[in-house]
Design an enzyme around this catalytic site. Structure first.
Site, PDB file in Angstrom:
ATOM      1  N   CYS A  79     -12.952  16.353 -18.311  1.00 51.12           N
ATOM      2  CA  CYS A  79     -12.390  15.900 -19.431  1.00 51.12           C
ATOM      3  C   CYS A  79     -13.164  15.220 -20.680  1.00 51.12           C
ATOM      4  CB  CYS A  79     -10.857  15.392 -19.137  1.00 51.12           C
ATOM      5  SG  CYS A  79      -9.578  15.525 -20.246  1.00 51.12           S
ATOM      6  N   HIS A 167      -8.554  18.554 -14.669  1.00 51.61           N
ATOM      7  CA  HIS A 167      -8.645  17.565 -13.804  1.00 51.61           C
ATOM      8  C   HIS A 167      -8.679  18.071 -12.358  1.00 51.61           C
ATOM      9  CE1 HIS A 167      -8.479  13.813 -16.354  1.00 51.61           C
ATOM     10  NE2 HIS A 167      -7.911  14.792 -17.122  1.00 51.61           N
ATOM     11  N   GLU A 169      -9.221  16.379  -9.576  1.00 52.79           N
ATOM     12  CA  GLU A 169      -8.699  15.479  -8.612  1.00 52.79           C
ATOM     13  C   GLU A 169      -7.356  15.359  -8.386  1.00 52.79           C
ATOM     14  OE1 GLU A 169      -9.256  13.241 -12.409  1.00 52.79           O
ATOM     15  OE2 GLU A 169     -10.173  15.083 -11.653  1.00 52.79           O
ATOM     16  N   SER A 221      -3.081 -11.715   8.830  1.00 54.47           N
ATOM     17  CA  SER A 221      -1.800 -11.617   8.252  1.00 54.47           C
ATOM     18  C   SER A 221      -0.852 -10.750   8.988  1.00 54.47           C
ATOM     19  CB  SER A 221      -2.092 -10.996   6.839  1.00 54.47           C
ATOM     20  OG  SER A 221      -2.390  -9.781   6.841  1.00 54.47           O
ATOM     21  N   GLY A 222      -1.295  -9.916   9.744  1.00 53.50           N
ATOM     22  CA  GLY A 222      -0.760  -8.988  10.644  1.00 53.50           C
ATOM     23  C   GLY A 222      -0.860  -7.687  10.056  1.00 53.50           C
ATOM     24  N   GLY A 223      -1.226  -7.769   8.899  1.00 50.74           N
ATOM     25  CA  GLY A 223      -1.483  -6.230   8.274  1.00 50.74           C
ATOM     26  C   GLY A 223      -2.864  -5.550   8.633  1.00 50.74           C
ATOM     27  N   VAL A 224      -3.050  -4.262   7.998  1.00 47.28           N
ATOM     28  CA  VAL A 224      -3.849  -3.292   8.531  1.00 47.28           C
ATOM     29  C   VAL A 224      -5.252  -3.795   8.034  1.00 47.28           C
ATOM     30  CG1 VAL A 224      -3.781  -1.901   6.625  1.00 47.28           C
ATOM     31  CG2 VAL A 224      -4.884  -1.043   8.628  1.00 47.28           C
ATOM     32  N   ASP A 225      -5.485  -4.454   6.907  1.00 48.94           N
ATOM     33  CA  ASP A 225      -6.716  -4.869   6.180  1.00 48.94           C
ATOM     34  C   ASP A 225      -7.473  -5.998   7.229  1.00 48.94           C
ATOM     35  OD1 ASP A 225      -6.200  -2.915   4.596  1.00 48.94           O
ATOM     36  OD2 ASP A 225      -5.805  -4.425   2.979  1.00 48.94           O
ATOM     37  N   SER A 226      -6.462  -7.156   7.349  1.00 46.16           N
ATOM     38  CA  SER A 226      -7.216  -8.240   8.182  1.00 46.16           C
ATOM     39  C   SER A 226      -7.380  -8.005   9.745  1.00 46.16           C
ATOM     40  CB  SER A 226      -6.249  -9.410   8.039  1.00 46.16           C
ATOM     41  OG  SER A 226      -5.121  -9.177   8.694  1.00 46.16           O
ATOM     42  N   SER A 227      -6.538  -7.115  10.152  1.00 48.71           N
ATOM     43  CA  SER A 227      -6.650  -6.537  11.701  1.00 48.71           C
ATOM     44  C   SER A 227      -7.915  -5.776  11.973  1.00 48.71           C
ATOM     45  CB  SER A 227      -5.532  -5.714  11.978  1.00 48.71           C
ATOM     46  OG  SER A 227      -4.107  -6.355  11.768  1.00 48.71           O
TER      47      SER A 227
END
Length: 509
Positions: A79, A167, A169, A221-227
């Site tokens: 584009c 586009h 994507e 935190s219990g979330g996926v990122d920190s785990s």
């Protein structure tokens, strides 16, 4: 050496989506703003120029030094990127009545156009441009057209430089993934070796070299990122990692105990800190959402700092930063408008004189999940819905009290557990219950009630940047509403939020 595709960002809303599509081909890519392009080295296999909200004819239109790229590696302009190359090389880009927005179909494809190899004639593509390329530079030729636009795509006759006015994507370009694969794999000759297993293996090795015998501290935190961050570090440095999980009194029902048990089963060295009273005390009477976030963030830093100082020799602070956070910090427009402040451990590295390590800073959320799966992280942590750092504090509209937290925890538990039991949990990106600052009249038995209203919120999304409200079955919503009203004394009305993002955010505060 890790091969890569470089994506030059001109401010398009789709730039991150281009990166996600390239990553789906198991090819590593990085996004750079147009004014900070990297040196083209042996690792750089190709460059993609993104779209833009600007017109190349604007006086202040973003520009890039093409001389640093052209002729060195294959280039794909999308584009605005296509229009910029054409104009820069001596072609003509004009505003036109023949604007194309939305779906279109290709009516012509050049037989030798490698970018559209094996793409069906008349395939549907997604257009979003007001300008049009009226005349190509001398060394370029038309490679594809639509019914309304002659230069739907072009190619250089002397080098691997390509431009497309649509586009690839977005999902509406039906063969977009094939087009990107033609560029990334066939033209740029990327090997498609960037997999979750490879990322985990190389990251663990890099962490070993980077950290040595140093001690690292991480806020869970219990979330996926920190785990996943914790798992990568644990496999790299073992007991030199200490994790701190703070109960701020704003977690889901019984979450503190459940998550602590999950982490300990994983062999992590975790310190659980019950700091509910401190958070409740400092939040008393606070109603402004931004002020709530600041109070919660400040208290988290204080509690975290107190615990960290009891551990000798900590040199590194680990954070679960992911790629969208990194991109936003260096984006074309920058984080110019504060929609909401983020709860993280900002300020701690300087305060505690620590260096920062961010093992996930190159990954999107869905990639973090795939890496977690390859590492064997528990499914309930990997596929857990995103949960805000301030927790239920921003799902209680108005001031926060322990009693309101209890009400919300009970109602939220019914909603989330209901999603699980009805096999709806994994079909929803995020679900939440919000306690509203209003009361409504109800009738229970022969008595009049005047109690709280709870709002249910569930959205579908791929990355949280945009989201649609989840079309949950009416029978399910009726069942959950009935259970909440009957079981949670203090709530007598339940409503369902049918707002999408944008214009609404996923969280209410």
């Amino acid at each position: 050496m890790q091969e890569r595709i470089v994506i030059i960002d001109f401010g398009s809303q789709y730039t991150q989506l281009i990166a996600r599509r390239v990553r789906e081909l198991n090819v590593y890519c990085e996004i750079y703003p147009f004014n900070k392009i990297p040196r083209v080295d042996q690792q750089t296999k190709g460059v993609i120029l993104s779209g833009s909200p600007f017109s190349v004819r604007d006086k202040n239109a973003p520009q890039v030094e093409l001389s640093k790229i052209k002729g060195k590696v294959p280039i794909l302009g999308i584009c605005y990127g296509a229009q910029y190359i054409a104009q820069h090389e001596g072609g003509k880009v004009l505003g036109s009545e023949k604007r194309e927005y939305g779906r279109a179909n290709l009516s012509y494809i050049h037989p030798d156009f490698q970018l559209l190899h094996n793409v069906d004639l008349h395939t549907q593509v997604w257009m979003s441009h007001g300008d049009t390329i009226e005349q190509l530079p001398g060394q370029y030729q038309v490679a594809a057209s639509t019914r309304d636009i002659e230069v739907g795509a072009y190619q250089s006759t002397t080098e691997p430089t390509y431009g497309i006015q649509f586009h690839p994507e977005v999902y509406h370009t039906l063969e977009g993934k094939k087009i990107l694969k033609n560029f990334v794999v066939d033209i740029c000759q990327c090997k498609q070796e960037w997999t979750p297993d490879v990322f985990a293996e190389t990251t663990i090795e890099q962490l070993k070299q980077q950290l040595g015998n140093d001690k690292v501290i991480l806020g869970l935190s219990g979330g996926v990122d920190s785990s996943v961050t914790a798992t990568l570090l644990h496999q790299a440095i073992g007991t030199n990692l200490t994790c701190i999980f703070v109960d701020n009194g704003l977690l889901r029902k019984n979450e503190f105990e459940k998550v602590l048990d999950s982490y300990r089963d994983m062999g992590l060295n975790v310190i659980g800190v019950d700091a509910k009273d401190q958070f409740y005390r400092d939040l008393q009477g606070v109603t402004d959402p931004e002020e709530k976030r600041k109070v919660i963030g400040r208290n988290f830093i204080e509690v975290f700092d107190q615990q960290a100082r009891q551990i000798q020799g900590i040199k590194w602070l680990a954070q679960g930063t992911i790629y969208p956070d990194v991109i936003e910090s260096v984006s074309v427009n920058g984080p110019s408008v504060t929609i909401k402040s983020h709860h993280n451990v900002g300020g701690l590295p300087e305060k505690m004189n620590m260096k920062v390590v961010e093992p996930l800073r190159l990954l999107f959320k869905d990639e973090v999940r795939r890496v977690g799966e390859s590492l064997g992280v528990k499914d309930e942590l990997i596929h857990r819905h995103p949960f805000p750092g301030p927790g239920l504090g921003i799902r209680i509209i108005g001031d926060i009290t322990p009693e309101k937290v209890r009400l919300l925890q009970e109602a939220d538990e019914i909603f989330i557990q209901g999603l699980v039991e009805h096999n709806l949990y994994d079909k929803v990106w995020q679900a939440a219950t919000i306690l509203l600052p209003i009361q409504s009249v109800g009738v229970m038995g022969d008595e009049r009630t005047y109690e709280n209203v709870a709002a249910l919120r569930a959205v579908t999304s791929t990355d949280g940047m945009t989201a649609d409200w989840a079309h949950l079955p009416y029978d399910f919503l009726a069942e959950i509403s009935n259970k909440i009203i009957n079981r949670v004394q203090g709530i007598n009305r339940v409503v369902y939020d049918i707002s999408s993002k944008p214009p609404s955010t996923i969280e209410w505060e």
